[in-house]
Design a protein around this motif. Structure first.
Motif, PDB file in Angstrom:
ATOM      1  N   ASN A   6       0.824  -1.218   0.000  1.00 43.83           N
ATOM      2  CA  ASN A   6       0.000   0.000   0.000  1.00 43.83           C
ATOM      3  C   ASN A   6       0.852   1.259   0.000  1.00 43.83           C
ATOM      4  O   ASN A   6       0.525   2.232  -0.681  1.00 43.83           O
ATOM      5  N   GLU A   7       1.941   1.227   0.728  1.00 45.68           N
ATOM      6  CA  GLU A   7       2.856   2.365   0.759  1.00 45.68           C
ATOM      7  C   GLU A   7       3.453   2.617  -0.629  1.00 45.68           C
ATOM      8  O   GLU A   7       3.497   3.754  -1.113  1.00 45.68           O
ATOM      9  N   VAL A   8       3.889   1.556  -1.283  1.00 42.81           N
ATOM     10  CA  VAL A   8       4.460   1.665  -2.627  1.00 42.81           C
ATOM     11  C   VAL A   8       3.419   2.201  -3.604  1.00 42.81           C
ATOM     12  O   VAL A   8       3.697   3.106  -4.399  1.00 42.81           O
ATOM     13  N   MET A   9       2.207   1.656  -3.552  1.00 41.36           N
ATOM     14  CA  MET A   9       1.152   2.076  -4.477  1.00 41.36           C
ATOM     15  C   MET A   9       0.748   3.537  -4.243  1.00 41.36           C
ATOM     16  O   MET A   9       0.487   4.269  -5.199  1.00 41.36           O
ATOM     17  N   GLU A  10       0.698   3.960  -3.010  1.00 43.28           N
ATOM     18  CA  GLU A  10       0.371   5.362  -2.725  1.00 43.28           C
ATOM     19  C   GLU A  10       1.430   6.300  -3.301  1.00 43.28           C
ATOM     20  O   GLU A  10       1.109   7.345  -3.858  1.00 43.28           O
ATOM     21  N   LEU A  11       2.695   5.937  -3.175  1.00 41.24           N
ATOM     22  CA  LEU A  11       3.762   6.756  -3.744  1.00 41.24           C
ATOM     23  C   LEU A  11       3.700   6.765  -5.265  1.00 41.24           C
ATOM     24  O   LEU A  11       3.846   7.817  -5.904  1.00 41.24           O
ATOM     25  N   ALA A  12       3.455   5.602  -5.865  1.00 39.63           N
ATOM     26  CA  ALA A  12       3.347   5.519  -7.326  1.00 39.63           C
ATOM     27  C   ALA A  12       2.173   6.357  -7.823  1.00 39.63           C
ATOM     28  O   ALA A  12       2.269   7.043  -8.845  1.00 39.63           O
ATOM     29  N   LYS A  13       1.062   6.320  -7.102  1.00 41.83           N
ATOM     30  CA  LYS A  13      -0.101   7.137  -7.461  1.00 41.83           C
ATOM     31  C   LYS A  13       0.211   8.621  -7.289  1.00 41.83           C
ATOM     32  O   LYS A  13      -0.076   9.433  -8.174  1.00 41.83           O
ATOM     33  N   LYS A  14       0.809   8.964  -6.167  1.00 39.37           N
ATOM     34  CA  LYS A  14       1.140  10.362  -5.878  1.00 39.37           C
ATOM     35  C   LYS A  14       1.995  10.980  -6.976  1.00 39.37           C
ATOM     36  O   LYS A  14       1.806  12.137  -7.353  1.00 39.37           O
ATOM     37  N   TYR A  15       2.918  10.203  -7.531  1.00 31.59           N
ATOM     38  CA  TYR A  15       3.839  10.731  -8.531  1.00 31.59           C
ATOM     39  C   TYR A  15       3.458  10.374  -9.971  1.00 31.59           C
ATOM     40  O   TYR A  15       4.184  10.696 -10.903  1.00 31.59           O
ATOM     41  N   GLY A  16       2.294   9.728 -10.146  1.00 35.63           N
ATOM     42  CA  GLY A  16       1.761   9.494 -11.476  1.00 35.63           C
ATOM     43  C   GLY A  16       2.424   8.400 -12.281  1.00 35.63           C
ATOM     44  O   GLY A  16       2.430   8.447 -13.510  1.00 35.63           O
ATOM     45  N   PHE A  17       2.951   7.368 -11.627  1.00 33.77           N
ATOM     46  CA  PHE A  17       3.641   6.297 -12.343  1.00 33.77           C
ATOM     47  C   PHE A  17       2.752   5.100 -12.677  1.00 33.77           C
ATOM     48  O   PHE A  17       3.149   4.241 -13.450  1.00 33.77           O
ATOM     49  N   ILE A  18       1.544   5.020 -12.096  1.00 32.40           N
ATOM     50  CA  ILE A  18       0.677   3.869 -12.339  1.00 32.40           C
ATOM     51  C   ILE A  18       0.024   3.998 -13.705  1.00 32.40           C
ATOM     52  O   ILE A  18      -0.693   4.947 -13.985  1.00 32.40           O
ATOM     53  N   VAL A  19       0.270   3.013 -14.554  1.00 31.33           N
ATOM     54  CA  VAL A  19      -0.343   2.958 -15.874  1.00 31.33           C
ATOM     55  C   VAL A  19      -1.575   2.063 -15.816  1.00 31.33           C
ATOM     56  O   VAL A  19      -2.595   2.338 -16.438  1.00 31.33           O
ATOM     57  N   ALA A  21      -3.510  -1.033 -12.944  1.00 22.11           N
ATOM     58  CA  ALA A  21      -3.446  -1.795 -11.705  1.00 22.11           C
ATOM     59  C   ALA A  21      -4.714  -2.630 -11.563  1.00 22.11           C
ATOM     60  O   ALA A  21      -5.814  -2.150 -11.850  1.00 22.11           O
ATOM     61  N   TYR A  22      -4.537  -3.885 -11.151  1.00 21.67           N
ATOM     62  CA  TYR A  22      -5.670  -4.772 -10.950  1.00 21.67           C
ATOM     63  C   TYR A  22      -5.225  -5.995 -10.163  1.00 21.67           C
ATOM     64  O   TYR A  22      -4.189  -6.598 -10.486  1.00 21.67           O
ATOM     65  N   GLY A  23      -5.973  -6.341  -9.158  1.00 22.27           N
ATOM     66  CA  GLY A  23      -5.743  -7.584  -8.428  1.00 22.27           C
ATOM     67  C   GLY A  23      -4.356  -7.771  -7.835  1.00 22.27           C
ATOM     68  O   GLY A  23      -3.809  -8.870  -7.879  1.00 22.27           O
ATOM     69  N   GLY A  24      -3.777  -6.723  -7.295  1.00 22.77           N
ATOM     70  CA  GLY A  24      -2.473  -6.845  -6.663  1.00 22.77           C
ATOM     71  C   GLY A  24      -1.291  -6.783  -7.613  1.00 22.77           C
ATOM     72  O   GLY A  24      -0.164  -7.053  -7.221  1.00 22.77           O
ATOM     73  N   VAL A  25      -1.568  -6.430  -8.875  1.00 22.40           N
ATOM     74  CA  VAL A  25      -0.501  -6.283  -9.867  1.00 22.40           C
ATOM     75  C   VAL A  25      -0.597  -4.881 -10.449  1.00 22.40           C
ATOM     76  O   VAL A  25      -1.692  -4.396 -10.732  1.00 22.40           O
ATOM     77  N   ALA A  26       0.532  -4.220 -10.631  1.00 23.54           N
ATOM     78  CA  ALA A  26       0.532  -2.866 -11.190  1.00 23.54           C
ATOM     79  C   ALA A  26       1.610  -2.734 -12.252  1.00 23.54           C
ATOM     80  O   ALA A  26       2.678  -3.331 -12.137  1.00 23.54           O
ATOM     81  N   THR A  27       1.288  -1.952 -13.266  1.00 24.15           N
ATOM     82  CA  THR A  27       2.269  -1.597 -14.286  1.00 24.15           C
ATOM     83  C   THR A  27       2.643  -0.141 -14.039  1.00 24.15           C
ATOM     84  O   THR A  27       1.759   0.723 -14.008  1.00 24.15           O
TER      85      THR A  27
END
Length: 56
Positions: A6-19, A21-27
């Motif tokens: 969750n910490e990693v995903m929040e940072l990725a979201k905050k900085y706009g790196f998530i292309v 995400a679904y079911g515990g996997v993110a690009t």
């Protein structure tokens, strides 16, 4: 180690790196990579998905 996900995903979201995400996997991708590979229109959609405004 998964308790940090969750910490990693929040940072990725905050900085706009998530292309995608679904079911515990993110690009994740850099902004330049998103722009060059997906085009500006899709890049802007992705940034909106991440809750960010694109600065023209």
């Amino acid at each position: 180690m998964d308790n940090h996900w969750n910490e990693v995903m929040e940072l990725a979201k905050k900085y706009g790196f998530i292309v995608q995400a679904y079911g515990g996997v993110a690009t994740l991708a850099t902004h330049e990579s998103q722009k060059s590979q997906l085009g500006m229109e899709r890049y802007e959609e992705i940034q909106k998905m991440n809750g960010l405004e694109v600065q023209g």
